[in-house]
Design an enzyme around this catalytic site. Structure first.
Site, PDB file in Angstrom:
ATOM      1  N   LYS A   1     -60.916  31.414  -5.926  1.00 52.55           N
ATOM      2  CA  LYS A   1     -61.903  31.223  -6.980  1.00 52.55           C
ATOM      3  C   LYS A   1     -61.739  32.247  -8.096  1.00 52.55           C
ATOM      4  O   LYS A   1     -61.340  33.390  -7.859  1.00 52.55           O
ATOM      5  CB  LYS A   1     -63.311  31.324  -6.403  1.00 52.55           C
ATOM      6  CG  LYS A   1     -63.602  30.284  -5.334  1.00 52.55           C
ATOM      7  CD  LYS A   1     -63.476  28.873  -5.865  1.00 52.55           C
ATOM      8  CE  LYS A   1     -63.769  27.831  -4.816  1.00 52.55           C
ATOM      9  NZ  LYS A   1     -63.645  26.453  -5.331  1.00 52.55           N
TER      10      LYS A   1
ATOM     11  N   HIS B   1     -60.084  16.428  -4.085  1.00 54.04           N
ATOM     12  CA  HIS B   1     -60.958  17.504  -3.639  1.00 54.04           C
ATOM     13  C   HIS B   1     -61.489  17.172  -2.248  1.00 54.04           C
ATOM     14  O   HIS B   1     -61.620  16.012  -1.879  1.00 54.04           O
ATOM     15  CB  HIS B   1     -62.120  17.641  -4.623  1.00 54.04           C
ATOM     16  CG  HIS B   1     -63.349  18.263  -4.052  1.00 54.04           C
ATOM     17  ND1 HIS B   1     -64.343  17.516  -3.433  1.00 54.04           N
ATOM     18  CD2 HIS B   1     -63.754  19.545  -4.002  1.00 54.04           C
ATOM     19  CE1 HIS B   1     -65.308  18.313  -3.037  1.00 54.04           C
ATOM     20  NE2 HIS B   1     -64.986  19.558  -3.361  1.00 54.04           N
TER      21      HIS B   1
END
Length: 388
Positions: free
Chosen positions: A183, A321
């Site tokens: 991230k 995803h």
């Protein structure tokens, strides 16, 4: 075959992790069971699925609108005339009765849980893994040698720093994942770049590392980040800006030479068409990450893949995803570019069962009937509860 009951159970995710936008400690996922009158081994044959990971559970929409519609309908309207088995598209259409066009939000995830449970049911009826059912239905051989997979981690965790992050990603490489994703956007640029640099050093190459901002940035901030990140030669730069900011995507693509990835928060065919028409994405490098579990199920998702083909994108550009078993079967059955895994994250739904084989960066589902969710430790107990 007739649907006799549909059950929904809201299951909490384990762990306290955050990306740049969301803390997942209070998230729950809708686990759905579609029960039929087909008896096998003394029990009704039941399909099981869930609405992917990263959105909230959909108990209200399912219990108040969609499940009652399906149970009130003539059960014969759900049957495929050629096989006499349930047709996922017909069940989906009934769930969406009297829903207006547009507004593709939580109802897209709610309906997908039911539609995908029907796919699980069809595979169990044939006593085969779901990827084979999916590949046959779409006239494809399936990726029998396995599909590329990467480990999605590198979340922000309170009380941890770069040493813990490096140990985490080294653990993924030790487990035979060939690539990782971490991230960005949860810290300032200098701190995030320090995180990225440490992970790239541990990986030995930026080509083994992707970063994900989860739509955190405005266009200019995304461009500023991209200019600094380009030095690393990253695998891709994921969701830098809001998923519906099409002009922002176009402007970023004009400035950032590396690969961009987006689409996980687009839930309908029209949304994807707008992205492909106006978002400036480049078929020679960029990736599309729509997730069937968030977008009305496999019926809608395969139409998205067709749109990609029309726009010049190869099937390898589709990397959904959602690092879980359902998408592993979809990627394998449709021969797409790869999938992510959530090893040790988003339990009990994230990651794969021990029976799935991982070797040289490729993963293959087990031979369990359906999506094999019953083999997933931690999830198996919830499935027993929702299907008892």
């Amino acid at each position: 075959m007739r649907i006799t009951e549909i059950r929904e159970m809201s299951v909490p995710l384990a762990g306290t992790i955050s990306n740049a936008v969301v803390n997942f400690s209070a998230h729950r996922v809708s686990l759905v069971a579609v029960v039929t009158d087909h008896i096998r081994d003394g029990r009704p044959l039941t399909g099981v699925a869930f609405n992917s990971i990263g959105r909230h559970s959909q108990a209200g929409i399912l219990r108040e609108r969609m499940i009652p519609r399906i149970l009130a309908a003539d059960p014969d309207t759900f049957l495929d005339p050629a096989t006499g088995a349930l047709d996922p598209a017909r069940v989906l259409a009934c769930a969406m009765t009297d829903e207006k066009p547009g507004g593709h939000g939580d109802r897209a995830a709610a309906s997908s849980a039911v539609e995908l449970a029907v796919w699980d049911l069809l595979a169990k009826l044939r006593d085969e893994p779901a990827w084979r059912t999916i590949s046959r239905h779409h006239g494809r051989p399936g990726a029998t040698a396995g599909v590329p997979v990467y480990a999605a981690g590198g979340y922000y965790r309170a009380g941890t720093g770069i040493p813990e992050l490096v140990r985490e990603v080294e653990g993924y490489f030790d487990a035979h994942y060939e690539a990782v994703k971490i991230k960005v956007g949860g810290l300032d640029l200098a701190q995030d770049v320090e995180r990225v640099a440490a992970v790239v050093a541990a990986a030995g190459s930026g080509a083994r590392v992707a970063v994900d901002a989860n739509g955190r940035f405005g266009t200019q901030q995304a461009i500023d980040y991209g200019r600094v990140l380009e030095q690393f030669g990253l695998r891709w730069y994921e969701e830098p800006i809001d998923p519906l900011d099409l002009r922002g995507h176009r402007d970023l693509a004009e400035e950032y030479d590396g690969a961009l990835a987006t689409g996980e928060n687009l839930f309908s065919v029209p949304d994807v068409k707008n992205l492909l028409d106006f978002g400036g994405l480049r078929p020679d490098r960029d990736l599309l990450q729509m997730d069937a579990g968030l977008s009305y199920g496999l019926t809608e998702y395969t139409q998205m893949i067709d749109l990609m083909k029309t726009a010049g994108f190869p099937r390898s550009a589709a990397v959904p995803h959602g690092g879980h078993l359902i998408n592993l079967h979809i990627v394998t059955g449709l021969e797409l570019g790869g999938c992510e895994a959530y090893p040790g994250v988003f339990e009990p739904f994230g990651g794969y069962s021990e029976q799935c084989l991982l070797s040289d960066g490729l993963i293959h589902p087990s031979d369990a009937p359906g999506f094999g969710l019953e083999q997933k430790k931690g999830l198996d107990s919830w499935i027993k509860e929702v299907t008892r």
